[in-house]
Scaffold this active site. Structure first.
Site, PDB file in Angstrom:
ATOM      1  N   GLY A  11       0.821  -1.215   0.000  1.00 42.19           N
ATOM      2  CA  GLY A  11       0.000   0.000   0.000  1.00 42.19           C
ATOM      3  C   GLY A  11       0.853   1.263   0.000  1.00 42.19           C
ATOM      4  O   GLY A  11       2.086   1.208   0.024  1.00 42.19           O
ATOM      5  N   ASP A  37      -4.364 -12.953   3.536  1.00 43.66           N
ATOM      6  CA  ASP A  37      -5.585 -12.165   3.726  1.00 43.66           C
ATOM      7  C   ASP A  37      -5.832 -12.069   5.229  1.00 43.66           C
ATOM      8  O   ASP A  37      -6.096 -13.085   5.881  1.00 43.66           O
ATOM      9  CB  ASP A  37      -6.743 -12.881   3.014  1.00 43.66           C
ATOM     10  CG  ASP A  37      -8.039 -12.103   3.105  1.00 43.66           C
ATOM     11  OD1 ASP A  37      -8.141 -11.189   3.950  1.00 43.66           O
ATOM     12  OD2 ASP A  37      -8.957 -12.427   2.330  1.00 43.66           O
ATOM     13  N   ASP A 103      -8.256  10.252  11.389  1.00 45.62           N
ATOM     14  CA  ASP A 103      -9.028  11.390  11.919  1.00 45.62           C
ATOM     15  C   ASP A 103     -10.528  11.173  11.724  1.00 45.62           C
ATOM     16  O   ASP A 103     -11.333  11.829  12.383  1.00 45.62           O
ATOM     17  CB  ASP A 103      -8.592  12.694  11.211  1.00 45.62           C
ATOM     18  CG  ASP A 103      -8.695  12.616   9.695  1.00 45.62           C
ATOM     19  OD1 ASP A 103      -8.461  11.528   9.127  1.00 45.62           O
ATOM     20  OD2 ASP A 103      -9.006  13.649   9.062  1.00 45.62           O
ATOM     21  N   TYR A 128     -16.295   3.736   7.084  1.00 44.33           N
ATOM     22  CA  TYR A 128     -14.830   3.630   7.181  1.00 44.33           C
ATOM     23  C   TYR A 128     -14.379   4.009   8.594  1.00 44.33           C
ATOM     24  O   TYR A 128     -13.632   3.274   9.244  1.00 44.33           O
ATOM     25  CB  TYR A 128     -14.172   4.547   6.142  1.00 44.33           C
ATOM     26  CG  TYR A 128     -12.669   4.652   6.290  1.00 44.33           C
ATOM     27  CD1 TYR A 128     -11.837   3.588   5.984  1.00 44.33           C
ATOM     28  CD2 TYR A 128     -12.075   5.836   6.758  1.00 44.33           C
ATOM     29  CE1 TYR A 128     -10.450   3.692   6.134  1.00 44.33           C
ATOM     30  CE2 TYR A 128     -10.699   5.946   6.901  1.00 44.33           C
ATOM     31  CZ  TYR A 128      -9.893   4.871   6.593  1.00 44.33           C
ATOM     32  OH  TYR A 128      -8.535   4.978   6.753  1.00 44.33           O
ATOM     33  N   LYS A 132     -12.649   1.503  11.368  1.00 46.20           N
ATOM     34  CA  LYS A 132     -11.297   1.763  11.888  1.00 46.20           C
ATOM     35  C   LYS A 132     -11.343   1.934  13.410  1.00 46.20           C
ATOM     36  O   LYS A 132     -10.421   1.534  14.116  1.00 46.20           O
ATOM     37  CB  LYS A 132     -10.695   3.013  11.232  1.00 46.20           C
ATOM     38  CG  LYS A 132     -10.345   2.863   9.755  1.00 46.20           C
ATOM     39  CD  LYS A 132      -9.235   1.873   9.477  1.00 46.20           C
ATOM     40  CE  LYS A 132      -7.901   2.323  10.028  1.00 46.20           C
ATOM     41  NZ  LYS A 132      -6.818   1.344   9.686  1.00 46.20           N
ATOM     42  N   TRP A 153      -5.440  12.547   5.873  1.00 47.18           N
ATOM     43  CA  TRP A 153      -5.201  13.077   4.523  1.00 47.18           C
ATOM     44  C   TRP A 153      -3.817  12.621   4.013  1.00 47.18           C
ATOM     45  O   TRP A 153      -2.962  13.441   3.642  1.00 47.18           O
ATOM     46  CB  TRP A 153      -5.250  14.602   4.517  1.00 47.18           C
ATOM     47  CG  TRP A 153      -6.504  15.235   5.040  1.00 47.18           C
ATOM     48  CD1 TRP A 153      -7.510  14.636   5.767  1.00 47.18           C
ATOM     49  CD2 TRP A 153      -6.890  16.619   4.907  1.00 47.18           C
ATOM     50  NE1 TRP A 153      -8.472  15.556   6.086  1.00 47.18           N
ATOM     51  CE2 TRP A 153      -8.129  16.776   5.573  1.00 47.18           C
ATOM     52  CE3 TRP A 153      -6.316  17.724   4.311  1.00 47.18           C
ATOM     53  CZ2 TRP A 153      -8.787  18.012   5.637  1.00 47.18           C
ATOM     54  CZ3 TRP A 153      -6.970  18.950   4.375  1.00 47.18           C
ATOM     55  CH2 TRP A 153      -8.200  19.073   5.028  1.00 47.18           C
TER      56      TRP A 153
HETATM   57  N1  LIG Z   1      -4.992   7.071   2.961  1.00 47.31           N
HETATM   58  C1  LIG Z   1      -5.348   7.939   3.917  1.00 47.31           C
HETATM   59  O1  LIG Z   1      -5.665   9.110   3.644  1.00 47.31           O
HETATM   60  C2  LIG Z   1      -5.358   7.491   5.364  1.00 47.31           C
HETATM   61  C3  LIG Z   1      -5.789   8.426   6.334  1.00 47.31           C
HETATM   62  C4  LIG Z   1      -5.817   8.024   7.666  1.00 47.31           C
HETATM   63  C5  LIG Z   1      -5.424   6.743   8.019  1.00 47.31           C
HETATM   64  N2  LIG Z   1      -5.029   5.858   7.050  1.00 47.31           N
HETATM   65  C6  LIG Z   1      -4.638   4.498   7.471  1.00 47.31           C
HETATM   66  O2  LIG Z   1      -3.277   4.300   7.156  1.00 47.31           O
HETATM   67  C7  LIG Z   1      -3.044   2.922   6.788  1.00 47.31           C
HETATM   68  C8  LIG Z   1      -2.359   2.859   5.433  1.00 47.31           C
HETATM   69  O3  LIG Z   1      -3.181   3.504   4.469  1.00 47.31           O
HETATM   70  P1  LIG Z   1      -2.815   3.512   2.910  1.00 47.31           P
HETATM   71  O4  LIG Z   1      -3.411   4.720   2.315  1.00 47.31           O
HETATM   72  O5  LIG Z   1      -1.371   3.208   2.726  1.00 47.31           O
HETATM   73  O6  LIG Z   1      -3.678   2.259   2.424  1.00 47.31           O
HETATM   74  P2  LIG Z   1      -3.601   1.469   1.026  1.00 47.31           P
HETATM   75  O7  LIG Z   1      -2.708   2.169   0.055  1.00 47.31           O
HETATM   76  O8  LIG Z   1      -5.020   1.211   0.641  1.00 47.31           O
HETATM   77  O9  LIG Z   1      -2.884   0.116   1.452  1.00 47.31           O
HETATM   78  C9  LIG Z   1      -3.529  -0.845   2.224  1.00 47.31           C
HETATM   79  C10 LIG Z   1      -2.959  -2.187   1.849  1.00 47.31           C
HETATM   80  O10 LIG Z   1      -3.682  -3.186   2.593  1.00 47.31           O
HETATM   81  C11 LIG Z   1      -4.034  -4.216   1.677  1.00 47.31           C
HETATM   82  N3  LIG Z   1      -5.204  -4.968   2.129  1.00 47.31           N
HETATM   83  C12 LIG Z   1      -6.508  -4.662   1.961  1.00 47.31           C
HETATM   84  N4  LIG Z   1      -7.279  -5.665   2.430  1.00 47.31           N
HETATM   85  C13 LIG Z   1      -6.446  -6.609   2.913  1.00 47.31           C
HETATM   86  C14 LIG Z   1      -6.623  -7.889   3.486  1.00 47.31           C
HETATM   87  N5  LIG Z   1      -7.860  -8.392   3.668  1.00 47.31           N
HETATM   88  N6  LIG Z   1      -5.552  -8.619   3.856  1.00 47.31           N
HETATM   89  C15 LIG Z   1      -4.286  -8.134   3.653  1.00 47.31           C
HETATM   90  N7  LIG Z   1      -4.044  -6.929   3.109  1.00 47.31           N
HETATM   91  C16 LIG Z   1      -5.116  -6.179   2.720  1.00 47.31           C
HETATM   92  C17 LIG Z   1      -4.315  -3.475   0.387  1.00 47.31           C
HETATM   93  O11 LIG Z   1      -4.347  -4.372  -0.713  1.00 47.31           O
HETATM   94  P3  LIG Z   1      -5.302  -3.997  -2.003  1.00 47.31           P
HETATM   95  O12 LIG Z   1      -4.773  -2.697  -2.525  1.00 47.31           O
HETATM   96  O13 LIG Z   1      -5.078  -5.167  -2.909  1.00 47.31           O
HETATM   97  O14 LIG Z   1      -6.685  -3.875  -1.473  1.00 47.31           O
HETATM   98  C18 LIG Z   1      -3.141  -2.520   0.352  1.00 47.31           C
HETATM   99  O15 LIG Z   1      -1.978  -3.103  -0.185  1.00 47.31           O
HETATM  100  C19 LIG Z   1      -4.422   2.253   6.833  1.00 47.31           C
HETATM  101  O16 LIG Z   1      -4.583   1.617   8.077  1.00 47.31           O
HETATM  102  C20 LIG Z   1      -5.399   3.417   6.730  1.00 47.31           C
HETATM  103  O17 LIG Z   1      -6.643   3.129   7.336  1.00 47.31           O
HETATM  104  C21 LIG Z   1      -4.969   6.213   5.728  1.00 47.31           C
END
Ligand SMILES: NC(=O)c1ccc[n+]([C@@H]2O[C@H](COP(=O)([O-])OP(=O)(O)OC[C@H]3O[C@@H](n4cnc5c(N)ncnc54)[C@H](OP(=O)(O)O)[C@@H]3O)[C@@H](O)[C@H]2O)c1
Length: 283
Positions: A11, A37, A103, A128, A132, A153
């Site tokens: 990710g 998974d 957030d 979402y 979380k 963000w």
């Molecule tokens: N992005 C934001 O703005 C944001 C803001 C606040 C907090 N966060 C938190 O920060 C963390 C990282 O976010 P990110 O943006 O880097 O997320 P991301 O790019 O969506 O990466 C998440 C990874 O988890 C994998 N995943 C999804 N379902 C899964 C499963 N069942 N088993 C194993 N792996 C799985 C995804 O694979 P696929 O791509 O194949 O689904 C992806 O590789 C997350 O916990 C998110 O909630 C993100």
């Protein structure tokens, strides 16, 4: 920590966590779909037990905020039950775990412009955010040695993020309307990751807010992106009501960095500094 099990290593955040941890000489075992998974307890346990980590970084999640509204079962399965599975494995090995949260567990009830502290009551508005928050609850209930880090963000290279969306739209359109009544902070992955690693080595378990410093709105953020890249698109402000989305979003989700700054004695760069660096490093 020297041997890390990292979930979600493919990710946006996971890629940089993997890369920087390796550069620091740590052994990192990344797990992600389709090989592991986290909604499958057996697969998760096998991956964690085989890796024999001394720390678990849990970054895997279902992060498509709007899709979570129509795919709520999947959102809870991954973000709540998946996190429970990772926590149960951490508990059995008695290793510390870091969980990334958001957030969006807050609801804007705190009067703007006050930022949210870690101890403020959560009341997520979206599926979402709720899923979380459920993940946070499992972490607190199951793992005595845990860090919960709320970020917001998030922008990182190679991921779907606001900067890339604005740059793409700005090349296609003469004018963009961007929401100006949601207040928060961008978090740049390259600034965040070193702090996550420092925190994980600090031993001061608990819940923290880490974002780039300063607050803004999506409109001001978009204006800055266009200004710094010299694009000619006009960026106009609009309200949340003028730009309806499937998932409700908090109007105030400012996160106070106080606990993180007190604990690490460090401050994150401002969001403007983070943005400049991000744009400078873009391929
Ligand atoms: N992005 C934001 O703005 C944001 C803001 C606040 C907090 N966060 C938190 O920060 C963390 C990282 O976010 P990110 O943006 O880097 O997320 P991301 O790019 O969506 O990466 C998440 C990874 O988890 C994998 N995943 C999804 N379902 C899964 C499963 N069942 N088993 C194993 N792996 C799985 C995804 O694979 P696929 O791509 O194949 O689904 C992806 O590789 C997350 O916990 C998110 O909630 C993100």
């Amino acid at each position: 920590m020297n041997r890390i099990l990292l979930t979600g290593h493919k990710g946006m955040l996971g890629r940089e966590l993997f890369h920087v941890s390796r550069e620091l000489g740590k052994e990192v075992i990344g797990v992600d779909l389709p090989e592991c998974d986290i909604t499958n307890r057996k697969q998760t346990e096998t991956a964690v037990f085989d890796a024999k980590p001394d720390f678990i970084l849990h970054a895997a999640a279902f992060t498509a905020v709007d899709r979570c509204e129509s795919e709520a079962d999947m959102a809870y399965l991954v973000n709540a039950t998946g996190t429970q599975n990772v926590c149960l494995a951490a508990q059995k090995l008695d290793v510390p775990l870091m969980y990334l949260s958001t957030d969006y567990i807050f609801d804007s009830a705190k009067p703007h412009p006050l930022p949210y502290d870690e101890w403020d009551a959560a009341n997520p508005m979206s599926v979402y955010g709720k899923s979380k928050w459920a993940g946070e609850c499992f972490v607190r209930d199951l793992c005595a040695k845990h860090f919960i880090v709320r970020i917001s963000w998030l922008c990182g290279h190679g991921g779907t993020n606001f900067v890339e969306t604005i740059l793409k739209l700005a090349k296609e359109r003469d004018e963009l309307k961007v929401v100006n009544d949601q207040h928060g902070s961008p978090t740049f992955v390259n600034d965040l990751v070193p702090e996550l690693i420092r925190l994980s080595e600090n031993g001061a378990y608990g819940t923290y807010h880490i974002t780039n410093r300063g607050f803004t709105t999506w409109f001001e953020f978009a204006k800055k992106i266009v200004e710094l890249t010299g694009l000619k698109t006009r960026v106009m402000p609009c309200t949340t009501e003028e730009f309806p989305r499937p998932a409700p979003r908090p109007k105030n989700s400012r996160l106070s960095p106080r606990l993180y700054e007190n604990t690490l004695g460090n401050r994150m760069p401002t969001w403007e500094e983070g943005l400049k660096k991000y744009l400078g490093e873009r391929p």
